[in-house]
Design an enzyme around this catalytic site. Structure first.
Site, PDB file in Angstrom:
ATOM      1  N   HIS A 178      14.971  39.246 144.223  1.00  0.00           N
ATOM      2  CA  HIS A 178      16.490  40.285 144.287  1.00  0.00           C
ATOM      3  C   HIS A 178      16.227  41.115 145.195  1.00  0.00           C
ATOM      4  O   HIS A 178      14.840  41.137 146.010  1.00  0.00           O
ATOM      5  CB  HIS A 178      15.539  41.145 143.586  1.00  0.00           C
ATOM      6  CG  HIS A 178      16.964  42.399 142.993  1.00  0.00           C
ATOM      7  ND1 HIS A 178      17.239  42.905 143.868  1.00  0.00           N
ATOM      8  CD2 HIS A 178      18.169  42.218 142.110  1.00  0.00           C
ATOM      9  CE1 HIS A 178      18.089  43.973 142.828  1.00  0.00           C
ATOM     10  NE2 HIS A 178      18.809  43.284 141.790  1.00  0.00           N
ATOM     11  N   ASP A 223      19.581  38.146 136.073  1.00  0.00           N
ATOM     12  CA  ASP A 223      21.005  36.655 135.829  1.00  0.00           C
ATOM     13  C   ASP A 223      20.238  35.598 135.136  1.00  0.00           C
ATOM     14  O   ASP A 223      20.571  34.318 134.708  1.00  0.00           O
ATOM     15  CB  ASP A 223      21.724  36.221 137.119  1.00  0.00           C
ATOM     16  CG  ASP A 223      22.421  37.380 137.304  1.00  0.00           C
ATOM     17  OD1 ASP A 223      23.360  38.379 136.688  1.00  0.00           O
ATOM     18  OD2 ASP A 223      22.600  37.568 138.460  1.00  0.00           O
TER      19      ASP A 223
HETATM   20  N1  ACO Z   1      14.640  31.085 146.295  1.00  0.00           N
HETATM   21  C1  ACO Z   1      13.780  30.179 146.825  1.00  0.00           C
HETATM   22  N2  ACO Z   1      13.283  30.805 147.544  1.00  0.00           N
HETATM   23  C2  ACO Z   1      14.191  32.304 147.919  1.00  0.00           C
HETATM   24  C3  ACO Z   1      14.601  32.442 147.034  1.00  0.00           C
HETATM   25  C4  ACO Z   1      15.137  32.090 145.980  1.00  0.00           C
HETATM   26  N3  ACO Z   1      15.995  32.591 144.886  1.00  0.00           N
HETATM   27  N4  ACO Z   1      15.183  33.691 147.324  1.00  0.00           N
HETATM   28  C5  ACO Z   1      14.694  34.187 148.607  1.00  0.00           C
HETATM   29  N5  ACO Z   1      13.934  33.176 148.831  1.00  0.00           N
HETATM   30  C6  ACO Z   1      13.304  33.113 150.074  1.00  0.00           C
HETATM   31  C7  ACO Z   1      14.552  33.428 151.163  1.00  0.00           C
HETATM   32  O1  ACO Z   1      14.313  31.921 151.648  1.00  0.00           O
HETATM   33  C8  ACO Z   1      13.018  34.188 152.206  1.00  0.00           C
HETATM   34  O2  ACO Z   1      11.984  33.014 152.434  1.00  0.00           O
HETATM   35  P1  ACO Z   1      11.499  33.599 154.239  1.00  0.00           P
HETATM   36  O3  ACO Z   1      11.074  35.207 154.233  1.00  0.00           O
HETATM   37  O4  ACO Z   1      10.645  32.479 154.488  1.00  0.00           O
HETATM   38  O5  ACO Z   1      12.693  32.951 155.189  1.00  0.00           O
HETATM   39  C9  ACO Z   1      12.585  34.784 151.195  1.00  0.00           C
HETATM   40  O6  ACO Z   1      12.794  34.534 150.093  1.00  0.00           O
HETATM   41  C10 ACO Z   1      13.352  36.489 151.750  1.00  0.00           C
HETATM   42  O7  ACO Z   1      14.452  35.892 150.963  1.00  0.00           O
HETATM   43  P2  ACO Z   1      15.878  36.495 152.066  1.00  0.00           P
HETATM   44  O8  ACO Z   1      17.487  35.153 151.391  1.00  0.00           O
HETATM   45  O9  ACO Z   1      15.987  37.118 152.898  1.00  0.00           O
HETATM   46  O10 ACO Z   1      16.078  37.981 150.121  1.00  0.00           O
HETATM   47  P3  ACO Z   1      17.390  39.266 150.506  1.00  0.00           P
HETATM   48  O11 ACO Z   1      16.825  40.313 149.719  1.00  0.00           O
HETATM   49  O12 ACO Z   1      18.180  38.925 151.474  1.00  0.00           O
HETATM   50  O13 ACO Z   1      18.267  37.776 148.660  1.00  0.00           O
HETATM   51  C11 ACO Z   1      19.265  37.222 146.876  1.00  0.00           C
HETATM   52  C12 ACO Z   1      17.850  38.766 147.544  1.00  0.00           C
HETATM   53  C13 ACO Z   1      19.889  36.986 147.679  1.00  0.00           C
HETATM   54  C14 ACO Z   1      18.627  37.796 145.506  1.00  0.00           C
HETATM   55  C15 ACO Z   1      18.119  36.140 146.603  1.00  0.00           C
HETATM   56  O14 ACO Z   1      16.988  36.410 146.337  1.00  0.00           O
HETATM   57  C16 ACO Z   1      18.275  35.080 146.680  1.00  0.00           C
HETATM   58  O15 ACO Z   1      19.558  34.146 147.198  1.00  0.00           O
HETATM   59  N6  ACO Z   1      18.764  34.276 144.769  1.00  0.00           N
HETATM   60  C17 ACO Z   1      18.991  33.928 144.228  1.00  0.00           C
HETATM   61  C18 ACO Z   1      20.648  34.199 143.916  1.00  0.00           C
HETATM   62  C19 ACO Z   1      19.743  35.262 142.608  1.00  0.00           C
HETATM   63  O16 ACO Z   1      19.189  34.997 141.724  1.00  0.00           O
HETATM   64  N7  ACO Z   1      21.097  36.540 142.750  1.00  0.00           N
HETATM   65  C20 ACO Z   1      21.202  37.065 141.679  1.00  0.00           C
HETATM   66  C21 ACO Z   1      20.735  38.649 142.280  1.00  0.00           C
HETATM   67  S1  ACO Z   1      20.671  39.605 140.915  1.00  0.00           S
HETATM   68  C22 ACO Z   1      22.141  40.337 141.108  1.00  0.00           C
HETATM   69  O17 ACO Z   1      22.934  40.283 141.475  1.00  0.00           O
HETATM   70  C23 ACO Z   1      22.227  40.520 139.544  1.00  0.00           C
END
Ligand code: ACO
Length: 424
Positions: A302, A359
């Protein structure tokens, strides 16, 4: 608190510091460009406050979520969705007479215009429900109502909340080639939604109290989440003084994406894929750690919560209750639990503070209730509607609100002369 100072090209600029009621600190850079010619560059807006807001407070480090000061756990446990919706939109919890009046108006306005029902039917049955929802909300706009209403905003707000459950259920029934049924009075919002989904015209659909409670809590848990992608979209569109219908329709589009509300559908699809692949969840955990794979564990991580998602904690308990009540053994739930355990004890996830979000569990409950996977994000929208409306209203009622218009740092070609096709 003293002003913040910025040094740029040997000059010092000072900016006021704004402190919120929960101690959040912001640097007001509204005059940054006028004074220094520079802009604040913040792709993804991770450090940018787009507004001051009195609706929802989140402390992501501590896993705190309040709507208008009320902790989410208390709201989900003690109140009806109608009370929470009222409080989000108009600021305070309703008295009994205010609630009665609100409910009566919701009943009065629940029927969809024939034109909107006809519009839903023009979509192929396999079309995505979010596409239908987006179009149907835009089509709710009365013909005479092209700009943001001044005096009659409350009437439009009530109408849209009243109609959205009818609309979501009509979409669900269209997918099954079944006609929509009429809304019933004297039911809760969650109860009427269930009978609109599963009832037959002429009545006698029996509402299971435990399921009604679970839907009520799910709607409350999703009701607002401050300046996320869809709420910011609603505000963005509303800031041009587009109508509430245009603004909410845009918010539905933003919610649809898999990185936002669309994740609940993707969670189930992922669990199903793992199930069909012999339940080898470790393979998927490993894949999500490999950046080359382009695969992420859906329902994990998140932008704001870096400790736990309080909504997920509540939902996890509710999921167990609903499954026990329905006496459902779900192999996907077993996979979900194992995924959660593995991910939470894995260094990759611990270091990045990735844990299950709302979710991750909502999809399991929706599935147990027999709601098809591609309707999950519509369920999210149904809950989020009052939050979007509250955000839209707060912006509209702010006399100082300006059109949302971010800037950019241009990185393209510098000025060059056009050549004709013969010269190229
Ligand atoms: N699985 C594996 N790795 C992940 C995940 C995941 N679900 N989410 C983030 N990471 C990793 C990234 O690769 C990144 O790694 P790095 O630092 O080595 O490059 C690090 O964690 C940070 O990730 P970001 O993409 O920079 O985080 P951001 O804050 O931009 O994204 C998000 C947040 C979109 C929720 C992301 O965690 C994601 O894609 N999750 C999966 C989709 C999801 O569940 N979305 C629902 C969100 S809740 C809602 O909207 C109600």
């Amino acid at each position: 608190m003293s002003n913040a100072k910025l040094e740029l090209n040997g000059q010092t600029y000072e900016f006021p510091v704004v402190v919120g009621t929960e101690g959040e600190v912001g640097i007001d850079v509204a005059k940054l460009r006028v004074s220094s010619k520079a802009i604040a560059l913040d792709p993804g807006y991770g450090n940018t406050g787009s507004c001051k807001s009195a609706i929802t407070f989140i402390n992501g480090e501590e896993g705190v979520l309040h709507y208008r000061g009320y902790p989410i756990g208390q709201l989900a446990e003690k109140l009806s969705f109608e009370e929470v919706a009222y409080m989000l939109v108009w600021g305070e919890l309703p008295s009994q007479s205010e609630l009665d009046d609100f409910k009566a108006k919701l009943d009065e306005h629940a029927a969809l215009p024939a034109s909107v029902l006809a519009l839903i039917k023009t979509f192929p049955e396999q079309a995505h429900p979010m596409a239908m929802a987006q179009a149907a909300v835009a089509a709710l706009e009365p013909a005479s109502h092209h700009v943001a209403p001044a005096d009659d905003a409350d009437a439009h707000i009530i109408s849209i909340i009243a109609k959205f459950k009818s609309l979501a259920a009509a979409i669900y029934r269209h997918q099954k080639n079944e006609p929509a049924v009429a809304s019933e009075t004297d039911l809760s919002y969650a109860g009427d939604f269930l009978q609109l989904m599963y009832g037959r015209d002429g009545g006698n659909y029996e509402i299971d109290e435990a399921i009604e409670e679970a839907i009520n809590a799910l709607l409350i848990l999703h009701a607002d989440h401050e300046q996320n992608c869809s709420a910011s979209t609603v505000r963005m569109v509303g800031s041009s003084q587009a109508s509430i219908y245009a603004s909410i329709s845009a918010g539905i589009g933003a919610l649809w994406g898999p990185l936002h509300g669309g994740a609940n559908q993707r969670v189930l699809e992922m669990l199903q894929a793992i199930h069909e692949d012999g339940a080898d969840y470790q393979k998927y955990v490993d894949m999500s750690k490999d950046k080359e794979s382009g695969f992420r564990l859906m329902g994990f991580g998140h932008r704001v919560y870096k400790n736990h998602d309080p909504r997920a904690t509540i939902l996890k308990k509710s999921t167990d209750r609903v499954l026990a009540k329905l006496d459902k053994k779900d192999p996907l739930l077993d996979i979900a639990k194992k995924l959660e355990q593995v991910a939470l004890s894995d260094d990759f996830f611990i270091k990045r503070k990735l844990f299950p979000n709302v979710d991750f569990y909502s999809g399991i409950i929706y599935r147990a209730l027999g709601i098809p996977t591609n309707m999950f994000t519509v369920m999210f929208a149904l809950g989020r509607l009052p939050g979007w409306i509250a955000q839209w209203k707060e912006l509209r009622d702010d006399p100082k609100a300006r059109i949302y218009r971010p800037r950019q740092i241009y990185t393209g070609e510098t000025k060059r002369d056009v050549t004709t096709i013969a010269e190229r």
